[in-house]
Structure formats: C-alpha cells, structure tokens
Enzyme design. Structure first.
Site, PDB file in Angstrom:
ATOM      1  N   GLN A 200       0.838  -1.202   0.000  1.00  0.00           N
ATOM      2  CA  GLN A 200       0.000   0.000   0.000  1.00  0.00           C
ATOM      3  C   GLN A 200       0.872   1.251   0.000  1.00  0.00           C
ATOM      4  OE1 GLN A 200      -2.783  -0.213   3.244  1.00  0.00           O
ATOM      5  NE2 GLN A 200      -3.213  -2.367   2.870  1.00  0.00           N
ATOM      6  N   TYR A 205       4.496   2.159   6.200  1.00  0.00           N
ATOM      7  CA  TYR A 205       4.075   3.408   6.848  1.00  0.00           C
ATOM      8  C   TYR A 205       5.167   3.917   7.794  1.00  0.00           C
ATOM      9  CZ  TYR A 205      -0.449   2.490   4.794  1.00  0.00           C
ATOM     10  OH  TYR A 205      -1.457   2.266   3.894  1.00  0.00           O
ATOM     11  N   ARG A 212       5.389   3.393  17.068  1.00  0.00           N
ATOM     12  CA  ARG A 212       5.692   1.962  17.262  1.00  0.00           C
ATOM     13  C   ARG A 212       6.642   1.792  18.437  1.00  0.00           C
ATOM     14  NH1 ARG A 212       4.753   1.460  11.345  1.00  0.00           N
ATOM     15  NH2 ARG A 212       6.755   2.422  10.858  1.00  0.00           N
ATOM     16  N   ASP A 250      -6.489  -7.361  10.079  1.00  0.00           N
ATOM     17  CA  ASP A 250      -6.478  -6.598   8.827  1.00  0.00           C
ATOM     18  C   ASP A 250      -7.349  -7.344   7.833  1.00  0.00           C
ATOM     19  OD1 ASP A 250      -4.335  -4.199   7.826  1.00  0.00           O
ATOM     20  OD2 ASP A 250      -5.421  -5.249   6.239  1.00  0.00           O
ATOM     21  N   ASP A 300      -5.129   2.081  14.059  1.00  0.00           N
ATOM     22  CA  ASP A 300      -4.479   2.906  13.027  1.00  0.00           C
ATOM     23  C   ASP A 300      -5.172   2.665  11.683  1.00  0.00           C
ATOM     24  OD1 ASP A 300      -2.701   4.543  11.681  1.00  0.00           O
ATOM     25  OD2 ASP A 300      -1.187   2.970  11.452  1.00  0.00           O
ATOM     26  N   CYS A 340      -5.398   9.473  10.044  1.00  0.00           N
ATOM     27  CA  CYS A 340      -4.476  10.027   9.038  1.00  0.00           C
ATOM     28  C   CYS A 340      -5.252  10.822   7.996  1.00  0.00           C
ATOM     29  CB  CYS A 340      -3.635   8.928   8.394  1.00  0.00           C
ATOM     30  SG  CYS A 340      -4.609   7.694   7.525  1.00  0.00           S
TER      31      CYS A 340
END
Ligand code: SAH
Length: 396
Positions: A200, A205, A212, A250, A300, A340
C-alpha cells in the site's frame, strides 16, 4: 530577448495567503492567467499591482491552480534549483535521524517540493508524484535521487487518487534500475520486508515509527490488540518487547502474509502472535461478546476522510471503532488511536474520541498527543501537512 514567462495575476485582496508563504494558489484567487500557461509550466504569481509574489507550478485542471516552488524572485526554477531543494531535504533528515535505510526523504509541500513524496527503503527509493508541477520534472527526480543517495533503483507509485484532480493518469513502474521484489529495512532493530511493487502507498508506513517505539514501551507482558495491522509494524514492536500475546487484524490477506513473514525474519515467537483476516468494525464487537480484554490497543485505520465532504461519515467510523476499543480496554489499559485524514483536524479528532468515551462510559485520560515521525515535517506555513494525529489514552 527572452520571452517573458507566463504569469498569474491575483484578484485584489487574494495575495494574503501567499504573503504568509502558504504554497497553494486556488483557482478562485486568480484574476487572469497571462501568456497561456500549460499544466506543469513554471509561472510567476503577481499581486494586482504587478508585485512579484512567487514562482509556482501551474495546474490547469486542479482547484489548486498553482503550487509554489519559490518565494524568491531571484530564483530560477531549473534542475540546479530543484537539486538544491532535494539535497537540503535529505540533509535535514541526516542531521535528525542519521543515515538510516528506512526514511521519508521528501515530504512534499513541507519540504518545499510540492507534490513530491520520496521514501527510502534500503537500496530502493519509492516516489509518489501527486501534482502537475512535480510531474513536469519526473525524469529529473529519478536521476537526482540516485545521484544524491547512491540508491540503486527508483520505483514510481503514482497511483494516488489525487492525481485525477490534477488531470494525471495513474502510473506505476520502475523509473531507474530494478527494485527487489522485497526491500529489507531495519527500523529500531526490527527487520521488515517491504513490497514496494504491490504494497500500500509507498509500501510501508514510515510515519508511525515513533509511535511503534511508544507501543513497545507499553507492551511488556501485555495482551495487545493491533487493529488495522498492515504488515505488522506495531505487532512486531509489541512482540519484541515481551507482550504476552498480540492479536492483529487486517482485511488484507496479502498484508497479513507479509506480517507473518516479518515475524519469521526477526526470529520472534510466532506462537504469541494471532493474525485474523477480519473487518475491525465487526471483530471488535465479537471480542466484546467473547469477553476479551486488552492491556494495549492500537487503532491505526486507513484514511476515512479522503476529502472534506467525507468528514461526517468518517467521524461516525472513528467514533465507532474508538467506542468499541474502549469497551475492550482492561483497567489501566492503554489505547493508541490515530487518524491520518487531513480533513479531520486534531481538534475534531479529539472531540470524536471524547464522544466515543462518553458513549462507552469509559473513564480515560490523555497521556500524550501523538503525530508523525520526524521525517514527516509540517511547514509552519502549511498546516494541511499535519495529516497524522493520534492520542495516547489510558483507562482508569
Ligand atoms: N498500522 C500499520 C498501517 C495501517 S494502514 C503500520 O504501522 O504499518 C491501514 C490498514 O487497514 C491497511 O492494511 C488496510 O488493509 C486495513 N483495513 C482497511 N479497512 C479495514 C477494515 N475495515 N478492517 C480491517 N482492516 C482494514
């Protein structure tokens, strides 16, 4: 005699934002374009009285009709000028972060290079070209980035939706050299393989690097939930710092597969990692039904509000996941929650999360406001650059 370069003459009173060094000129601020500029051309931008304001890249299709390259009349926008801008952008990172092999080298407007994003992953640089002005110099970016960094390949991922607004087609492929199918990077001692071709955005990212690290400090002996885990960034940080168990969600099977692979290349204990191909909205409710509790939750999500008009729906989505995450927090548990979406301000995001806490009847405190890592600067003249915002919350 040199032909005069095309120019944009602003409407009376519309020169203020440029005088404040904001880099965008909207179509509504322009009285007339002289000299028939084409998309990508460098134009001068002048006040109604003809006073010079900026050199900018013209974009005939976009509401953002021009983006500023320079506020200095003495500059000439050419290879040498852009090379200096690139070199300065890279040098700023070196001073802040050292040599590192996983770094955003150019962050668009905030680095004085509107429409250009460049991320370094080891020997490969991935480039996003997002504006007609940056597109005009396409061949130059590849050459200059290799020259300045010694990287062996440059791969273009100009597949962002915003290109359509600039009248540009999607374009993906090698610019220079051949990228490896997976680029190995090391971030804070953890290795990740990055799929620059199929991953992606640019593949990884980088903006969450500092967060993190924060997650790692909170994860020791913890039951951790990493929602929207992509290729495992937060999950690996938590595993490495001794989490009891890390559950990661995910919807992308491909991302989960690479996440599992990343656990393997670091020799981390895979038996403590649970990977679920699941929709976060549904799975949080399931966990609630199952009575699961977590000491650390990371939320996130992808950009729920790509533009202003998506904000109301995005607000509902942010509220929903935050509400359910708070219901799953163990006493004293931590929630790292992010947005974001550039169109959702930090202020609005905090209000949405506060609404979620009220509805969840959760008593949480703000430990810290969070943002993007240092290689994602925000120019003080360009608040739009502050896209990633987050809250570190702790339950009572
Ligand atoms: N935290 C990650 C980046 C997350 S990007 C990191 O540090 O690397 C957002 C991710 O959310 C993407 O991987 C996307 O596949 C996933 N996603 C989008 N919608 C989802 C949904 N409804 N449920 C679960 N995952 C989703």
């Amino acid at each position: 005699m040199q032909p005069a370069s095309p120019r944009l003459v602003l409407k009376p009173g519309r020169d203020k934002s440029l005088r404040h060094r904001h880099p965008w000129i909207f179509s509504g601020a322009i009285a007339r374009a002289e000299g028939d500029p084409k998309s990508g051309d460098t134009v001068s931008v002048v006040a109604p009285d003809g006073a010079f304001l900026a050199w900018a890249a013209y974009s005939s299709e976009s509401q953002i009709r021009a983006r500023v390259w320079s506020f200095d009349a003495a500059d000439t926008v050419d290879d040498q000028f852009l090379q200096r801008q690139l070199a300065a952008s890279i040098a700023r990172r070196k001073r802040l972060l050292g040599e590192g092999d996983a770094m955003r080298l150019v962050h668009g407007e905030s680095d004085g290079l509107p429409g250009l994003i460049a991320d370094r992953f080891g020997e490969t640089i991935v480039v996003h070209i997002l504006s007609a002005g940056a597109e005009r110099w396409r061949d130059f970016w590849g050459r200059a980035l290799v020259e300045l960094t010694g990287a062996s390949s440059v791969y273009e991922r100009s597949d962002a939706e915003v290109r359509a607004l600039e009248g540009l087609p999607h374009r993906v492929g090698a610019m220079l050299g051949t990228p490896p199918s997976r680029a190995r990077i090391v971030e804070d001692g953890i290795a990740y393989d990055v799929d620059v071709v199929r991953g992606q955005k640019t593949g990884f990212y980088l903006d969450q690097r500092d967060n993190r690290l924060l997650a790692a400090t909170l994860a020791r002996d913890a039951e951790v939930l990493n929602a929207f885990c992509y290729t495992g960034g937060f999950s690996l940080s938590a595993l490495r710092s001794g989490a009891k168990r890390v559950t990661s969600l995910d919807t992308s099977e491909e991302a989960l597969e690479l996440a599992r692979h990343n656990v393997g290349i670091n020799g981390l204990d895979a038996s403590r990692a649970e990977w679920l191909a699941a929709d976060v909205f549904a799975q949080l409710r399931k966990f609630r039904d199952q009575g699961r509790r977590f000491d650390l939750i990371v939320l996130d999500p992808p950009k729920f509000a790509p533009t202003e008009k998506h904000v109301p729906n995005a607000a509902r989505a942010y509220k929903d996941i935050n509400l359910w995450a708070m219901k799953l927090l163990a006493p004293g548990g931590h929630l790292l929650t992010f947005s974001c979406s550039g169109a959702v301000s930090a202020d609005l995001f905090q209000k949405i999360v506060a609404g979620a806490a009220a509805d969840a009847r959760a008593d949480v405190q703000i430990r810290r406001h969070l943002g993007a890592a240092l290689d994602h600067p925000v120019s003080i003249h360009f608040p739009e650059g502050e896209y990633l915002k987050g809250l570190w919350l702790q339950a009572a």
